[in-house]
Scaffold this active site. Structure first.
Site, PDB file in Angstrom:
ATOM      1  N   SER A 162      46.227  45.624  35.701  1.00  0.00           N
ATOM      2  CA  SER A 162      46.251  44.447  36.718  1.00  0.00           C
ATOM      3  C   SER A 162      46.057  45.246  38.174  1.00  0.00           C
ATOM      4  O   SER A 162      45.355  46.332  38.071  1.00  0.00           O
ATOM      5  CB  SER A 162      47.356  43.387  36.489  1.00  0.00           C
ATOM      6  OG  SER A 162      46.989  42.394  37.609  1.00  0.00           O
ATOM      7  N   ASP A 242      40.550  35.793  31.324  1.00  0.00           N
ATOM      8  CA  ASP A 242      40.885  36.226  32.494  1.00  0.00           C
ATOM      9  C   ASP A 242      40.354  36.109  33.850  1.00  0.00           C
ATOM     10  O   ASP A 242      39.071  36.479  33.695  1.00  0.00           O
ATOM     11  CB  ASP A 242      41.376  37.728  32.030  1.00  0.00           C
ATOM     12  CG  ASP A 242      42.355  38.568  33.422  1.00  0.00           C
ATOM     13  OD1 ASP A 242      42.265  38.055  34.372  1.00  0.00           O
ATOM     14  OD2 ASP A 242      42.436  39.781  33.395  1.00  0.00           O
ATOM     15  N   HIS A 274      45.062  36.770  31.084  1.00  0.00           N
ATOM     16  CA  HIS A 274      45.475  38.190  31.925  1.00  0.00           C
ATOM     17  C   HIS A 274      46.803  38.510  31.428  1.00  0.00           C
ATOM     18  O   HIS A 274      47.801  37.722  31.060  1.00  0.00           O
ATOM     19  CB  HIS A 274      45.611  37.738  33.200  1.00  0.00           C
ATOM     20  CG  HIS A 274      45.999  38.607  34.131  1.00  0.00           C
ATOM     21  ND1 HIS A 274      45.201  39.863  34.374  1.00  0.00           N
ATOM     22  CD2 HIS A 274      46.992  39.220  35.078  1.00  0.00           C
ATOM     23  CE1 HIS A 274      45.314  40.689  35.293  1.00  0.00           C
ATOM     24  NE2 HIS A 274      46.420  40.358  35.558  1.00  0.00           N
TER      25      HIS A 274
END
Length: 300
Positions: A162, A242, A274
């Protein structure tokens, strides 16, 4: 009397900032001390990299079977929207322990300063400082005995999830343009990377007061930066459900066209959200993802 809402200067899904400067995060940051794993033989400890900034790392050393064998080094940057989570959190501590044990590599997990109290680019600069600290052990005379004795700094990998994947990319551009004296970065792993083009852009711009707008290269990597990536292999993971899936896919496609001469592999986890691998690390798709990373780290 002014209402609480009227006292708010900025509000997003990660945190709220009040006009008096107080920051309220919408989820707590939990930290645990390092601990050895008697089952696997893995050892762990924390080391301060910069007393001036407080930047530190958590080191993970797998069970040493041959003291004369030096191990690849995985430099890991945690995610969390640049504003929460920690290298010392139970989630990342457990994940790095598992990854390091399975891959038989040394792990260095970076505890960088968080926005908004420490605006971007603190996270990038702290991670770069920690990477340079790692490279200072090249000749076996750095400040950390574990790295001096066991790290093969000709095989360094940078990885992150991320926001940490975004920071990883930025570090790799620096490696390619500035070099990393004495160390050789051979690969990069990006898991569900954050780049510009989503609802999160407004938050990144707020956290980075010195930003260059929506075309800031840290937000939207340029072809010129991509062409300079300082490694020969990149592995990118996407998750079908995601909200960052499309920007991650676009990154891979642009990288292929940038003039960079390395090899990029894209792996998509179908039906997943995610960072599912951190939320449910024992699920089948998480095990597959872990296995892909382990193979990538051990590929000659």
């Amino acid at each position: 009397m002014e209402s609480d809402d009227a006292k708010v200067a900025f509000d997003c899904r990660f945190f709220r900032v009040y006009k008096d400067g107080h920051v309220q995060r919408h989820r707590p940051i939990e930290k645990i001390p390092p601990a050895d794993d008697p089952h696997s033989g893995l050892r762990s400890k924390d080391v301060v990299v910069s007393p001036e900034t407080g930047v530190s790392v958590r080191l993970f050393l797998p069970k040493i079977k041959d003291p004369d064998q030096k191990l690849p080094l995985l430099f890991y940057i945690h995610g969390g929207g640049f504003s929460f989570e920690s290298a010392f959190s139970p989630r990342f501590d457990a994940y790095l322990k598992s990854l390091v044990s399975q891959a038989n590599v040394i792990g260095v997990s970076v505890e960088y300063r968080l926005a908004p109290e420490h605006p971007i680019p603190a996270c990038y600069d702290d991670s770069w400082a920690a990477l340079q600290w790692v490279a200072s052990h090249t000749n076996g005379n750095g400040p950390e005995p574990w790295l001096n004795s066991y790290a093969n700094l000709s095989r360094v990998f940078i990885a992150g999830d991320s926001a940490g994947a975004n920071i990883s990319h930025t570090l790799m551009v620096r490696v390619g343009s500035l070099a990393l004296a004495g160390a050789n970065v051979v690969g990069m792993v990006l898991v569900h990377p954050y780049f510009g083009g989503t609802i999160d852009d407004e938050v990144w711009l707020y956290m980075c007061p010195t930003n260059g707008g929506l075309e800031d290269p840290r937000l939207r990597p340029t072809a010129e930066d991509m062409a300079m990536l300082g490694c020969g292999r990149v592995l990118v993971f996407l998750a079908e459900n995601d909200h960052l899936r499309d920007v991650g896919w676009n990154y891979c496609e642009e990288l292929k066209k940038s003039g960079w001469e390395g090899m990029v592999e894209t792996v998509e986890s179908h039906g997943e959200r995610h960072v599912f691998h951190l939320m449910n690390p024992t699920c089948e798709n998480a095990a597959t993802l872990m296995g892909k990373i382990v193979s990538f780290l051990n590929q000659e």
